[in-house]
Design an enzyme around this catalytic site. Structure first.
Site, PDB file in Angstrom:
ATOM      1  N   CYS A  50      -6.118  -6.416  -4.886  1.00  0.00           N
ATOM      2  CA  CYS A  50      -7.226  -5.481  -5.067  1.00  0.00           C
ATOM      3  C   CYS A  50      -8.055  -5.823  -6.296  1.00  0.00           C
ATOM      4  CB  CYS A  50      -6.705  -4.049  -5.154  1.00  0.00           C
ATOM      5  SG  CYS A  50      -5.634  -3.737  -6.573  1.00  0.00           S
ATOM      6  N   ASN A  51      -7.545  -6.713  -7.150  1.00  0.00           N
ATOM      7  CA  ASN A  51      -8.259  -7.091  -8.375  1.00  0.00           C
ATOM      8  C   ASN A  51      -8.942  -8.445  -8.300  1.00  0.00           C
ATOM      9  OD1 ASN A  51      -7.710  -4.828  -9.912  1.00  0.00           O
ATOM     10  ND2 ASN A  51      -5.816  -5.654 -10.751  1.00  0.00           N
ATOM     11  N   ALA A 190       2.053   2.509   3.588  1.00  0.00           N
ATOM     12  CA  ALA A 190       3.506   2.419   3.432  1.00  0.00           C
ATOM     13  C   ALA A 190       3.939   1.081   2.848  1.00  0.00           C
ATOM     14  CB  ALA A 190       4.194   2.643   4.787  1.00  0.00           C
ATOM     15  N   MET A 193       2.267  -0.854  -2.765  1.00  0.00           N
ATOM     16  CA  MET A 193       1.527   0.063  -3.628  1.00  0.00           C
ATOM     17  C   MET A 193       1.789   1.514  -3.239  1.00  0.00           C
ATOM     18  SD  MET A 193      -0.221   0.261  -6.311  1.00  0.00           S
ATOM     19  CE  MET A 193      -0.803  -1.399  -6.589  1.00  0.00           C
TER      20      MET A 193
END
Length: 473
Positions: A50-51, A190, A193
């Protein structure tokens, strides 16, 4: 062989653009296949979180590889390379290795010191191994990076608070909603994270927990660990109407919660609904911000808050550790660089001994087999003892000063042919893979790296500028 890193990350890239550049698992795998299947890349891995989206490639030439990676990002991603070119970072050779060390240690993360990235690097490398794209060079670099990350975590307090993105996001929500203890919570997703989110929600004292996922089996397994309930994602509208706090982290390429669904869910609510969206791309449509009684926190909200989470002293200590580990990595790489010359020296000594023993056997045919074998053993033992100390020492010295000068000295002193093939194992082409076969020693066996190519073609300033900016790790 040098490492090249090309990518975009939260540093300097608008999240609205970064979320479009993020690759799902299928896209990352296909890009990896095309990357190492090309003639310009020998080994590689794709790190997509996500980064960041970063391509790591072991290459002989900088410019052809940079061109290839640019094309592949456009072909397999959700954004044209021209759109992200101004935000791309490019690292090459030692700078690329230093960058990976910083990434694995969490020093390049949005939340400084977060340790989820260690697992993400490990997963990216595991995929490369499984597909036969991780050879000796990449293995050595990644294992040294993971070792450096373990040292940072063990020897500093950079993650002593144990905070995650979820913890920080929940703190912001509690400032806007009031205490979260006693409230009902819904976790959408699920995966790894989501597990972090459930643990964080439990720590703040939520009393009712539901985990919703497209895979009910995984949702059930996660919910049961925390005495919660599991639900299918198809029931999302009803679940949203019954909860107080939502944490969404599915990794879907499309929004999971749209404005229309949430409008129905909050109709008639008197208490606000808090939403923490830590997915990239967004799980929750940003249009929900216009709805009454909805408070949404996302990565864009978190970014300025996360900049000062770690103390400057801890960061300095961590960077000092990374510097030490990088120096050790370079020394190991240099020591291995002299190995081909050492092997050539021993090979020449063995050939000289064999020739002299054949000559002796012809001149003294009266020697019985037992006597001749004793002579053979003695001669080999003398040669081994004479060569042992200098060959060990030359590898130690090469680790301090680089392999080239010592390799050249050995070749000159013993008249070694620099082009002579030597018996050193290396990744070989695989018949069932377009790239090199995997080299998979134990995780700690990180000293088999090939020599650093000091004469490798350096990136030109113009090329780096064309691809984006070159930033420090």
């Amino acid at each position: 062989m040098s490492l090249l890193v090309v990518g975009v990350s939260h540093r300097g890239t608008p999240l609205s653009l970064l979320e479009r550049a993020v690759l799902d698992s299928d896209q990352a795998t296909k890009l990896l296949d095309d990357l190492v299947g090309s003639p310009v890349v020998r080994e590689g891995m794709v790190l997509s979180t996500c980064n960041r989206v970063e391509i790591y490639a072991c290459v002989e030439k900088f410019h052809p590889a940079l061109t290839l990676i640019s094309e592949l990002l456009s072909r397999h991603g959700n954004v044209n390379f021209d759109e992200i070119a101004g935000h791309v970072h490019v690292h090459y050779d030692d700078r690329a290795v230093q960058h990976l060390f910083a990434v694995a240690a969490g020093l390049d993360s949005m939340l400084i010191g977060e340790h989820q990235v260690v697992g993400q690097v490990r997963d990216a490398f595991r995929l490369a191994q499984e597909r036969g794209y991780a050879g000796r060079d990449l293995h050595a670099i990644v294992q040294d990076a993971l070792h450096a990350a373990r040292r940072v975590r063990a020897e500093t307090r950079i993650d002593s608070a144990g905070q995650t993105l979820v913890d920080v996001g929940l703190q912001i929500l509690s400032e806007r909603l009031g205490p979260l203890a006693g409230r009902r919570a819904l976790v959408i997703g699920a995966g790894a994270m989501a597990s972090v989110a459930v643990a964080a929600l439990t720590r703040v004292g939520i009393t009712g927990l539901t985990v919703a996922s497209r895979t009910l089996r995984r949702a059930t397994a996660l919910a049961q660990r925390y005495n919660g309930q599991a639900a299918a994602l198809e029931k999302l509208a009803d679940l949203l109407a019954e909860t107080d706090v939502v944490v969404s982290c599915t990794g879907s390429v499309h929004p999971v919660v749209d404005a229309a669904t949430l409008t129905k869910a909050v109709a008639g609510r008197t208490n606000p609904l808090g939403i923490l969206d830590i997915a990239l791309p967004h799980d929750v449509d940003p249009d929900v911000d216009r709805l009454p009684n909805v408070i949404r926190v996302d990565l864009e909200t978190l970014r300025p808050v996360l900049e000062n989470t770690a103390s400057s002293a801890d960061v300095r200590h961590a960077r000092h550790i990374l510097d030490e580990e990088f120096d050790a990595h370079v020394a190991r790489r240099a020591a291995v660089g002299v190995v081909p010359t050492v092997v050539a020296l021993r090979d020449k000594a063995a050939r000289v001994v064999a020739a002299e023993l054949r000559r002796l056997e012809k001149r003294l045919p009266e020697l019985d087999p037992r006597q001749f074998e004793e002579i053979r053993t003695t001669v080999h033992r003398v040669v081994d003892k004479l060569l042992h100390a200098p060959t060990v020492r030359v590898q130690e010295l090469a680790g301090l000063a680089g392999p080239d000068s010592y390799s050249e000295a050995l070749r000159t002193l013993f008249d070694l042919d620099p082009a002579q093939p030597v018996a050193i194992s290396a990744p070989q082409p695989s018949t069932d893979s377009p790239a090199r076969a995997a080299y998979q020693p134990t995780d700690e066996a990180a000293t088999d790296a090939e020599p650093r190519r000091d004469d490798a073609e350096p990136p030109s300033a113009a090329a780096a500028q064309d691809a984006g900016r070159e930033s420090r790790p």
